[in-house]
Design a protein around this motif. Sequence first.
Motif, PDB file in Angstrom:
ATOM      1  N   ARG A  85      -3.260   0.819  -3.868  1.00  0.00           N
ATOM      2  CA  ARG A  85      -2.580  -0.433  -4.219  1.00  0.00           C
ATOM      3  C   ARG A  85      -2.614  -0.528  -5.736  1.00  0.00           C
ATOM      4  NH1 ARG A  85      -2.752  -6.156  -2.803  1.00  0.00           N
ATOM      5  NH2 ARG A  85      -1.282  -7.019  -4.301  1.00  0.00           N
ATOM      6  N   SER A 138      -9.793   4.911   2.072  1.00  0.00           N
ATOM      7  CA  SER A 138      -9.393   5.546   3.318  1.00  0.00           C
ATOM      8  C   SER A 138     -10.208   4.963   4.465  1.00  0.00           C
ATOM      9  CB  SER A 138      -9.629   7.056   3.250  1.00  0.00           C
ATOM     10  OG  SER A 138      -9.449   7.641   4.524  1.00  0.00           O
ATOM     11  N   LYS A 178      -4.953   5.509   0.757  1.00  0.00           N
ATOM     12  CA  LYS A 178      -4.022   4.420   0.476  1.00  0.00           C
ATOM     13  C   LYS A 178      -4.336   3.890  -0.913  1.00  0.00           C
ATOM     14  CE  LYS A 178      -3.484   1.375   3.694  1.00  0.00           C
ATOM     15  NZ  LYS A 178      -3.380   0.544   4.900  1.00  0.00           N
ATOM     16  N   TRP A 195       0.866  -1.164   0.000  1.00  0.00           N
ATOM     17  CA  TRP A 195       0.000   0.000   0.000  1.00  0.00           C
ATOM     18  C   TRP A 195       0.911   1.223   0.000  1.00  0.00           C
ATOM     19  CZ3 TRP A 195      -5.026  -0.039  -0.888  1.00  0.00           C
ATOM     20  CH2 TRP A 195      -5.729  -1.224  -0.663  1.00  0.00           C
ATOM     21  N   GLY A 200       0.925   5.493   0.385  1.00  0.00           N
ATOM     22  CA  GLY A 200       0.183   6.697   0.728  1.00  0.00           C
ATOM     23  C   GLY A 200       0.091   7.595  -0.486  1.00  0.00           C
ATOM     24  N   SER A 201      -1.076   8.200  -0.683  1.00  0.00           N
ATOM     25  CA  SER A 201      -1.284   9.077  -1.828  1.00  0.00           C
ATOM     26  C   SER A 201      -2.051  10.313  -1.388  1.00  0.00           C
ATOM     27  CB  SER A 201      -2.090   8.332  -2.903  1.00  0.00           C
ATOM     28  OG  SER A 201      -2.466   9.209  -3.936  1.00  0.00           O
ATOM     29  N   SER A 237       6.564   8.174  -0.012  1.00  0.00           N
ATOM     30  CA  SER A 237       5.403   7.732  -0.795  1.00  0.00           C
ATOM     31  C   SER A 237       5.665   7.866  -2.288  1.00  0.00           C
ATOM     32  CB  SER A 237       4.152   8.531  -0.413  1.00  0.00           C
ATOM     33  OG  SER A 237       3.725   8.178   0.875  1.00  0.00           O
TER      34      SER A 237
END
Length: 191
Positions: free
Chosen positions: A63, A78, A61, A50, A52-53, A171
């Motif tokens: 994927r 989220s 999160k 995963w 972070g964005s 990230s």
Amino acid sequence: MTYRIDPDVLHEVAVRAVGVPVDSGELITRTIELLAEAYPDLIDTTPGRWVGSKAGGVLGKVRFLYFSPREYIVIFGSPTGTQGFSGRYKHVDIHKFLLAGQIDSYDLESDDTTPLPPLRPGDRTCLERGHARGLTIHPGSWHLEYGRGAVPTTLPFAMVDTLLVSLEFESVRRSTVEFAKLIRRGRRRHG
């Protein structure tokens, strides 16, 4: 231009995944299994990270499951909720298929002062090229996101907020590693 992924198939996958428990991770696992059944040569089923964005203020999160210059598939969500700007993509349509939770949105340019209908589990929406929305992703919301078009043009929006506003270099590094992994995987299978 032909594409490898059919939004109607993604919608079927989302509908089949609705109702699977979120908290245990079963929802994500089941969704990936269903995607891999539909697209065995495209979807990366190996355990991924995963990442972070933060884009347009929307923090969550992500994927990464498939990435090519013309298409991508991710799972985004989220656990606590988030809100912000959808982005405005001039060369890409962004399809969302809700797996769990709720997403509220509104059109930024219309004269309409009411929100769009809420997106609920099993629902789908498409942010067409050149349009933009404000949105609220409720706590515990997870969706499949499919981008179709000139995918590299989405990367500045996807990375700038994370990099320049949040100064979250890790990230960005993780996202770059995941993109590269999926591109190498695609080249090995189709190159």
